[in-house]
Design an enzyme around this catalytic site. Structure first.
Site, PDB file in Angstrom:
ATOM      1  N   ARG A 109      -1.647  -1.399  -5.945  1.00  0.00           N
ATOM      2  CA  ARG A 109      -2.342  -1.526  -7.327  1.00  0.00           C
ATOM      3  C   ARG A 109      -2.087  -0.525  -8.214  1.00  0.00           C
ATOM      4  NH1 ARG A 109      -8.344  -1.992  -4.778  1.00  0.00           N
ATOM      5  NH2 ARG A 109      -7.337  -0.109  -3.912  1.00  0.00           N
ATOM      6  N   GLY A 139       0.873  -1.260   0.039  1.00  0.00           N
ATOM      7  CA  GLY A 139       0.116   0.085  -0.009  1.00  0.00           C
ATOM      8  C   GLY A 139       0.940   1.186  -0.076  1.00  0.00           C
ATOM      9  N   GLY A 144      -0.632   7.840   1.057  1.00  0.00           N
ATOM     10  CA  GLY A 144      -1.175   8.091   2.377  1.00  0.00           C
ATOM     11  C   GLY A 144       0.166   7.445   3.239  1.00  0.00           C
ATOM     12  N   PHE A 145       0.210   6.775   4.120  1.00  0.00           N
ATOM     13  CA  PHE A 145       1.241   6.055   5.335  1.00  0.00           C
ATOM     14  C   PHE A 145       2.149   5.543   4.431  1.00  0.00           C
ATOM     15  CE2 PHE A 145      -2.380   5.339   8.741  1.00  0.00           C
ATOM     16  CZ  PHE A 145      -2.469   6.818   9.007  1.00  0.00           C
ATOM     17  N   GLU A 198      -5.801   9.586   2.171  1.00  0.00           N
ATOM     18  CA  GLU A 198      -6.949   9.595   1.024  1.00  0.00           C
ATOM     19  C   GLU A 198      -8.193   8.547   1.867  1.00  0.00           C
ATOM     20  OE1 GLU A 198      -5.578   8.078  -2.674  1.00  0.00           O
ATOM     21  OE2 GLU A 198      -3.975   9.830  -2.615  1.00  0.00           O
ATOM     22  N   TYR A 201     -15.134  -2.526   9.745  1.00  0.00           N
ATOM     23  CA  TYR A 201     -13.744  -1.902   9.596  1.00  0.00           C
ATOM     24  C   TYR A 201     -13.458  -2.424  11.031  1.00  0.00           C
ATOM     25  CZ  TYR A 201      -9.701   0.965   9.272  1.00  0.00           C
ATOM     26  OH  TYR A 201      -8.528   1.719   9.502  1.00  0.00           O
ATOM     27  N   ASP A 254      -2.350  -6.597  -6.198  1.00  0.00           N
ATOM     28  CA  ASP A 254      -3.446  -6.404  -5.374  1.00  0.00           C
ATOM     29  C   ASP A 254      -3.237  -7.625  -4.178  1.00  0.00           C
ATOM     30  OD1 ASP A 254      -6.111  -6.740  -4.129  1.00  0.00           O
ATOM     31  OD2 ASP A 254      -7.216  -6.073  -6.229  1.00  0.00           O
ATOM     32  N   LYS A 311      -9.795  -4.812  12.113  1.00  0.00           N
ATOM     33  CA  LYS A 311      -8.668  -4.234  12.414  1.00  0.00           C
ATOM     34  C   LYS A 311      -8.457  -4.737  13.962  1.00  0.00           C
ATOM     35  CE  LYS A 311      -6.840  -1.414   9.465  1.00  0.00           C
ATOM     36  NZ  LYS A 311      -5.635  -1.416   9.027  1.00  0.00           N
ATOM     37  N   ASN A 366       0.978  -2.616   5.475  1.00  0.00           N
ATOM     38  CA  ASN A 366       0.045  -1.391   5.554  1.00  0.00           C
ATOM     39  C   ASN A 366      -0.994  -1.157   4.728  1.00  0.00           C
ATOM     40  OD1 ASN A 366      -0.120   1.899   5.798  1.00  0.00           O
ATOM     41  ND2 ASN A 366       0.210   1.339   3.365  1.00  0.00           N
TER      42      ASN A 366
HETATM   43  N1  LIG Z   1      -5.900   7.497   7.762  1.00  0.00           N
HETATM   44  C1  LIG Z   1      -6.465   6.973   8.791  1.00  0.00           C
HETATM   45  O1  LIG Z   1      -7.195   7.801   9.609  1.00  0.00           O
HETATM   46  C2  LIG Z   1      -5.857   5.542   9.447  1.00  0.00           C
HETATM   47  C3  LIG Z   1      -6.041   5.341  10.697  1.00  0.00           C
HETATM   48  C4  LIG Z   1      -5.479   4.179  11.326  1.00  0.00           C
HETATM   49  C5  LIG Z   1      -4.912   3.165  10.476  1.00  0.00           C
HETATM   50  N2  LIG Z   1      -5.244   3.412   9.187  1.00  0.00           N
HETATM   51  C6  LIG Z   1      -4.980   2.248   8.203  1.00  0.00           C
HETATM   52  O2  LIG Z   1      -3.686   2.721   7.527  1.00  0.00           O
HETATM   53  C7  LIG Z   1      -3.586   1.826   6.331  1.00  0.00           C
HETATM   54  C8  LIG Z   1      -3.152   2.805   5.213  1.00  0.00           C
HETATM   55  O3  LIG Z   1      -4.203   3.797   5.148  1.00  0.00           O
HETATM   56  P1  LIG Z   1      -4.172   5.299   4.604  1.00  0.00           P
HETATM   57  O4  LIG Z   1      -4.463   6.323   5.615  1.00  0.00           O
HETATM   58  O5  LIG Z   1      -2.573   5.686   4.227  1.00  0.00           O
HETATM   59  O6  LIG Z   1      -4.977   5.534   3.246  1.00  0.00           O
HETATM   60  P2  LIG Z   1      -4.913   5.658   1.832  1.00  0.00           P
HETATM   61  O7  LIG Z   1      -4.207   7.172   1.699  1.00  0.00           O
HETATM   62  O8  LIG Z   1      -6.191   5.460   1.439  1.00  0.00           O
HETATM   63  O9  LIG Z   1      -3.697   4.508   1.458  1.00  0.00           O
HETATM   64  C9  LIG Z   1      -3.967   3.168   1.299  1.00  0.00           C
HETATM   65  C10 LIG Z   1      -3.224   2.273   0.629  1.00  0.00           C
HETATM   66  O10 LIG Z   1      -3.485   1.127   0.607  1.00  0.00           O
HETATM   67  C11 LIG Z   1      -3.353   0.772  -0.723  1.00  0.00           C
HETATM   68  N3  LIG Z   1      -4.154  -0.404  -0.994  1.00  0.00           N
HETATM   69  C12 LIG Z   1      -5.623  -0.436  -0.651  1.00  0.00           C
HETATM   70  N4  LIG Z   1      -6.231  -1.749  -1.165  1.00  0.00           N
HETATM   71  C13 LIG Z   1      -5.057  -2.568  -1.631  1.00  0.00           C
HETATM   72  C14 LIG Z   1      -5.193  -3.737  -2.475  1.00  0.00           C
HETATM   73  N5  LIG Z   1      -6.066  -4.569  -2.495  1.00  0.00           N
HETATM   74  N6  LIG Z   1      -3.956  -4.192  -2.774  1.00  0.00           N
HETATM   75  C15 LIG Z   1      -2.780  -3.358  -2.443  1.00  0.00           C
HETATM   76  N7  LIG Z   1      -2.888  -2.048  -1.924  1.00  0.00           N
HETATM   77  C16 LIG Z   1      -3.848  -1.651  -1.440  1.00  0.00           C
HETATM   78  C17 LIG Z   1      -3.681   1.737  -1.512  1.00  0.00           C
HETATM   79  O11 LIG Z   1      -3.015   1.666  -2.812  1.00  0.00           O
HETATM   80  P3  LIG Z   1      -3.790   1.247  -4.196  1.00  0.00           P
HETATM   81  O12 LIG Z   1      -5.312   1.804  -4.188  1.00  0.00           O
HETATM   82  O13 LIG Z   1      -2.752   1.900  -5.288  1.00  0.00           O
HETATM   83  O14 LIG Z   1      -3.948  -0.193  -4.248  1.00  0.00           O
HETATM   84  C18 LIG Z   1      -3.003   3.001  -0.815  1.00  0.00           C
HETATM   85  O15 LIG Z   1      -1.511   2.944  -1.327  1.00  0.00           O
HETATM   86  C19 LIG Z   1      -4.723   1.054   6.057  1.00  0.00           C
HETATM   87  O16 LIG Z   1      -4.526  -0.266   6.720  1.00  0.00           O
HETATM   88  C20 LIG Z   1      -5.511   2.006   7.014  1.00  0.00           C
HETATM   89  O17 LIG Z   1      -6.667   1.032   7.340  1.00  0.00           O
HETATM   90  C21 LIG Z   1      -5.552   4.585   8.639  1.00  0.00           C
END
Ligand SMILES: NC(=O)c1ccc[n+]([C@@H]2O[C@H](COP(=O)([O-])OP(=O)(O)OC[C@H]3O[C@@H](n4cnc5c(N)ncnc54)[C@H](OP(=O)(O)O)[C@@H]3O)[C@@H](O)[C@H]2O)c1
Length: 256
Positions: free
Chosen positions: A39, A14, A18-19, A194, A158, A65, A162, A92
């Site tokens: 992806r 991922g 984002g992260f 995002e 969700y 994916d 988690k 991630n």
């Molecule tokens: N933002 C928050 O508030 C928050 C808080 C706690 C935990 N988290 C967790 O942190 C992690 C990262 O989230 P983020 O906040 O950085 O969100 P984000 O900006 O939406 O990024 C999510 C990343 O995951 C990838 N991803 C999603 N589905 C995928 C798949 N099927 N195969 C491969 N990659 C995939 C996306 O890439 P592609 O779409 O290009 O595949 C993207 O790079 C997640 O596990 C989320 O649950 C987020």
């Protein structure tokens, strides 16, 4: 602080946003070589070009994916063929999809979250962790969430994924008992990535969630991941929970 990450080999899932994107940059800044999966290949390639321009590290990107076992297997095989073993796996890739009470939930959203956050994490770990056990070294860092500690309204599936990530982090850790393989989780609260746009499919509504307080930035989470990875080999941070100062639970956010 001593830099123990120079020349290490890090796999981040991922990494296109984002992260994950921030984690990639943060490890590169420490001189670590990168394997970046997501992806959206165009985004990974742009990040690869940026990092390779500004540092000496090697970056490899693959369109994966994580829900697709065959893709995960093929991508892992390519990574494991390289000269250097994987030192750190950052699980991630993940998402929330939809925001509905359970009785109105969209079953496709449920499948997406379970397949990505839970099964995807398992598929990747199953490919990489055996190589760490064989070397008696390595570190898996799962990105969980405060959503794995507290249920909140409409969080339902969700939350469940988690909570499951938290259970799996603990399960992996006890299964690694007797080895030097370290298992950690970094569990963030509200962060402006995002994530909410993906969840709500509505940019305006998503942006509103971050108004009136300072949410975490992706870089804050990346700093935490690098900190966890950079500890000496005899130290294992089991869980690192971080929230915005304004947030004390998923629903308690002090908006001015
Ligand atoms: N933002 C928050 O508030 C928050 C808080 C706690 C935990 N988290 C967790 O942190 C992690 C990262 O989230 P983020 O906040 O950085 O969100 P984000 O900006 O939406 O990024 C999510 C990343 O995951 C990838 N991803 C999603 N589905 C995928 C798949 N099927 N195969 C491969 N990659 C995939 C996306 O890439 P592609 O779409 O290009 O595949 C993207 O790079 C997640 O596990 C989320 O649950 C987020």
């Amino acid at each position: 602080m001593t830099n123990r990450l120079q020349n290490k080999h890090i796999l981040v899932t991922g990494a296109s946003a984002g992260f994950g994107e921030a984690i990639a940059r943060a490890f590169a800044a420490q001189g670590a070589h990168l394997e970046l999966w997501a992806r959206r290949l165009d985004r990974l390639q742009a990040l690869e070009a940026e990092i390779e321009k500004s540092s000496q590290v090697e970056v490899n990107v693959q369109q994966v994916d994580v829900r697709d076992r065959d893709q995960v297997h093929a991508a892992a095989a390519a990574v494991l063929k390289r000269d250097r073993p994987v030192d750190v796996l950052v699980n991630n890739a993940g998402l929330a999809s939809g925001f509905d009470p359970i009785h109105e939930g969209n079953v496709d959203d449920w499948e997406t979250m379970i397949d990505t956050n839970l099964k995807g994490l398992l598929y990747v770990t199953r490919e990489i962790l055996p190589t760490m056990v064989a070397r008696n070294a390595g570190h898996v860092i799962n990105i969980g969430s405060v959503a794995g500690y507290w249920i909140y309204p409409k969080g339902n599936v969700y939350n469940a994924t988690k909570y499951a990530v938290r259970a799996l982090t603990e399960a992996m850790s006890v299964d690694m008992f007797g080895t030097n393989v370290r298992i950690s989780s970094v569990d963030p609260g509200a962060a402006n990535t995002e994530f909410s746009q993906v969840r709500l499919r509505d940019v305006e509504r998503a942006n509103k969630l971050y108004e009136g307080y300072q949410p975490l930035k992706a870089e804050d989470v990346a700093d935490a991941v690098v900190y966890v990875a950079n500890t000496p080999p005899h130290v294992m941070i089991t869980k690192l929970v971080l929230t915005p100062t304004a947030q004390r639970s998923p629903t308690m956010i002090d908006r001015k």
